[in-house]
Write a protein that holds these residues in place. Structure first.
Motif, short mmCIF file in Angstrom:
data_model
loop_
_atom_site.label_atom_id
_atom_site.label_comp_id
_atom_site.label_asym_id
_atom_site.label_seq_id
_atom_site.Cartn_x
_atom_site.Cartn_y
_atom_site.Cartn_z
N CYS A 84 -20.81 -24.12 -26.65
CA CYS A 84 -19.44 -23.62 -26.47
C CYS A 84 -19.45 -22.15 -26.09
O CYS A 84 -18.58 -21.39 -26.50
N THR A 85 -20.44 -21.73 -25.31
CA THR A 85 -20.60 -20.31 -25.00
C THR A 85 -19.71 -19.85 -23.85
O THR A 85 -19.36 -18.68 -23.78
N GLY A 86 -19.42 -20.74 -22.93
CA GLY A 86 -18.62 -20.37 -21.77
C GLY A 86 -19.39 -19.64 -20.68
O GLY A 86 -18.80 -19.23 -19.68
N VAL A 87 -20.70 -19.47 -20.84
CA VAL A 87 -21.48 -18.79 -19.80
C VAL A 87 -21.63 -19.70 -18.59
O VAL A 87 -21.58 -20.92 -18.70
N ASP A 88 -21.81 -19.10 -17.42
CA ASP A 88 -21.89 -19.91 -16.20
C ASP A 88 -23.19 -20.71 -16.09
O ASP A 88 -23.31 -21.57 -15.24
N TYR A 89 -24.14 -20.44 -16.94
CA TYR A 89 -25.40 -21.19 -16.94
C TYR A 89 -25.51 -22.07 -18.19
O TYR A 89 -26.59 -22.41 -18.65
N ALA A 90 -24.37 -22.49 -18.73
CA ALA A 90 -24.34 -23.33 -19.93
C ALA A 90 -25.00 -24.68 -19.68
O ALA A 90 -25.19 -25.11 -18.53
N SER A 91 -25.31 -25.35 -20.75
CA SER A 91 -25.95 -26.66 -20.70
C SER A 91 -25.19 -27.64 -19.81
O SER A 91 -23.97 -27.75 -19.88
N LYS A 92 -25.95 -28.34 -18.98
CA LYS A 92 -25.39 -29.39 -18.14
C LYS A 92 -25.52 -30.75 -18.82
O LYS A 92 -25.11 -31.76 -18.26
N HIS A 93 -26.14 -30.77 -20.00
CA HIS A 93 -26.36 -32.02 -20.74
C HIS A 93 -25.46 -32.02 -21.98
O HIS A 93 -25.77 -31.33 -22.96
N PRO A 94 -24.38 -32.77 -21.93
CA PRO A 94 -23.44 -32.79 -23.06
C PRO A 94 -24.13 -33.11 -24.38
O PRO A 94 -24.96 -34.02 -24.46
N GLY A 95 -23.79 -32.34 -25.40
CA GLY A 95 -24.35 -32.57 -26.72
C GLY A 95 -25.74 -32.02 -26.93
O GLY A 95 -26.33 -32.21 -28.00
N MET A 96 -26.30 -31.33 -25.94
CA MET A 96 -27.64 -30.75 -26.06
C MET A 96 -27.55 -29.27 -25.70
O MET A 96 -26.80 -28.89 -24.80
N MET A 97 -28.34 -28.47 -26.40
CA MET A 97 -28.32 -27.03 -26.13
C MET A 97 -29.65 -26.40 -26.54
O MET A 97 -30.27 -26.80 -27.52
N HIS A 98 -30.05 -25.40 -25.79
CA HIS A 98 -31.16 -24.55 -26.21
C HIS A 98 -30.57 -23.52 -27.16
O HIS A 98 -30.30 -22.38 -26.79
N ALA A 99 -30.35 -23.94 -28.39
CA ALA A 99 -29.68 -23.09 -29.37
C ALA A 99 -30.65 -22.25 -30.20
O ALA A 99 -30.22 -21.43 -30.98
N CYS A 100 -31.93 -22.49 -30.04
CA CYS A 100 -32.88 -21.71 -30.86
C CYS A 100 -33.98 -21.05 -30.03
O CYS A 100 -35.03 -20.71 -30.53
N GLY A 101 -33.74 -20.87 -28.74
CA GLY A 101 -34.61 -20.02 -27.95
C GLY A 101 -35.76 -20.66 -27.21
O GLY A 101 -36.57 -19.96 -26.62
N HIS A 102 -35.87 -21.98 -27.22
CA HIS A 102 -37.00 -22.60 -26.54
C HIS A 102 -36.99 -22.37 -25.04
O HIS A 102 -38.04 -22.35 -24.40
N ASP A 103 -35.80 -22.19 -24.46
CA ASP A 103 -35.71 -21.84 -23.04
C ASP A 103 -36.38 -20.49 -22.79
O ASP A 103 -37.08 -20.29 -21.80
N GLY A 104 -36.19 -19.57 -23.71
CA GLY A 104 -36.84 -18.26 -23.62
C GLY A 104 -38.34 -18.34 -23.85
O GLY A 104 -39.12 -17.68 -23.16
N HIS A 105 -38.75 -19.17 -24.80
CA HIS A 105 -40.19 -19.33 -25.07
C HIS A 105 -40.90 -19.86 -23.83
O HIS A 105 -41.96 -19.35 -23.43
N THR A 106 -40.32 -20.88 -23.23
CA THR A 106 -40.91 -21.49 -22.03
C THR A 106 -40.98 -20.49 -20.89
O THR A 106 -42.01 -20.36 -20.22
N THR A 107 -39.90 -19.76 -20.69
CA THR A 107 -39.86 -18.74 -19.64
C THR A 107 -40.91 -17.66 -19.88
O THR A 107 -41.62 -17.26 -18.95
N ASN A 108 -41.01 -17.19 -21.10
CA ASN A 108 -41.98 -16.14 -21.41
C ASN A 108 -43.41 -16.59 -21.14
O ASN A 108 -44.21 -15.83 -20.59
N LEU A 109 -43.73 -17.83 -21.50
CA LEU A 109 -45.10 -18.30 -21.27
C LEU A 109 -45.37 -18.49 -19.78
O LEU A 109 -46.46 -18.16 -19.30
N LEU A 110 -44.38 -18.96 -19.03
CA LEU A 110 -44.56 -19.08 -17.58
C LEU A 110 -44.70 -17.70 -16.94
O LEU A 110 -45.50 -17.51 -16.03
N TYR A 111 -43.92 -16.75 -17.41
CA TYR A 111 -44.05 -15.40 -16.86
C TYR A 111 -45.41 -14.81 -17.19
O TYR A 111 -46.03 -14.17 -16.33
#
Length: 168
Positions: A84-111
């Motif tokens: 329910c953040t309203g950001v333009d890059y919000a979850s496209k999968h209803p009922g699912m969210m990267h609410a605890c940072g795993h999107d950041g973890h994955t990005t950091n390791l790829l970087y």
């Protein structure tokens, strides 16, 4: 290049990749889009990898000296939470969210993989091998077990396996 210049050079890459992962949160052991995207980035970098437990990804960047290796781990799954953040890059999968940072973890390791590969391509020699673990199923589905049972531990001596956690 100093750290500030390095951060500025890669700013858009990191922000865009994290936002992309944020839009595609997936349940534990069902991270198909996430895994595919990780593989695409590793392919672009020329880093070899293998898939573990259908969606986990393990890559190895080989060093020049045999012996102990170091592993870095990021979790890739998401939580069953409605965003329910309203950001333009919000979850496209209803009922699912990267609410605890795993999107950041994955990005950091790829970087980190991208940075390390750039260093090696510019002539820096890596003495020890580094294993990158993109772990599926961290949120209560036993994903670590699949990593532990895979052959990444065969014939290797680990100095350590490190993970991090961001403040989401």
């Amino acid at each position: 290049m100093n750290i500030k210049e390095l951060a500025e050079k890669n700013r858009d890459y990191v922000i865009n990749l994290r936002r992309e992962f944020h839009q595609i949160p997936e349940p534990s052991l069902e991270e198909y889009e996430t895994s595919k995207r990780i593989q695409e980035e590793l392919d672009k970098m020329g880093i070899k990898y293998k898939v573990v437990a259908k969606t986990g990804v393990v890559a190895e960047i080989g060093g020049k000296q045999p012996g102990k290796v170091v592993a870095l781990r990021a979790d890739i799954d998401a939580l069953q939470v409605t965003e329910c953040t309203g950001v333009d890059y919000a979850s496209k999968h209803p009922g699912m969210m990267h609410a605890c940072g795993h999107d950041g973890h994955t990005t950091n390791l790829l970087y980190f993989a991208k940075w390390l590969k750039e260093q090696m391509d510019s002539g820096v020699e890596l003495k020890k091998s580094i294993i990158l673990i993109f772990q599926a199923g961290e949120e209560g589905k036993g994903g670590a077990r699949f990593i532990a049972q895979s052959d990444i531990f065969k014939n290797k001596k680990f100095e350590g396996i490190f993970a991090m956690h961001v403040n989401p």
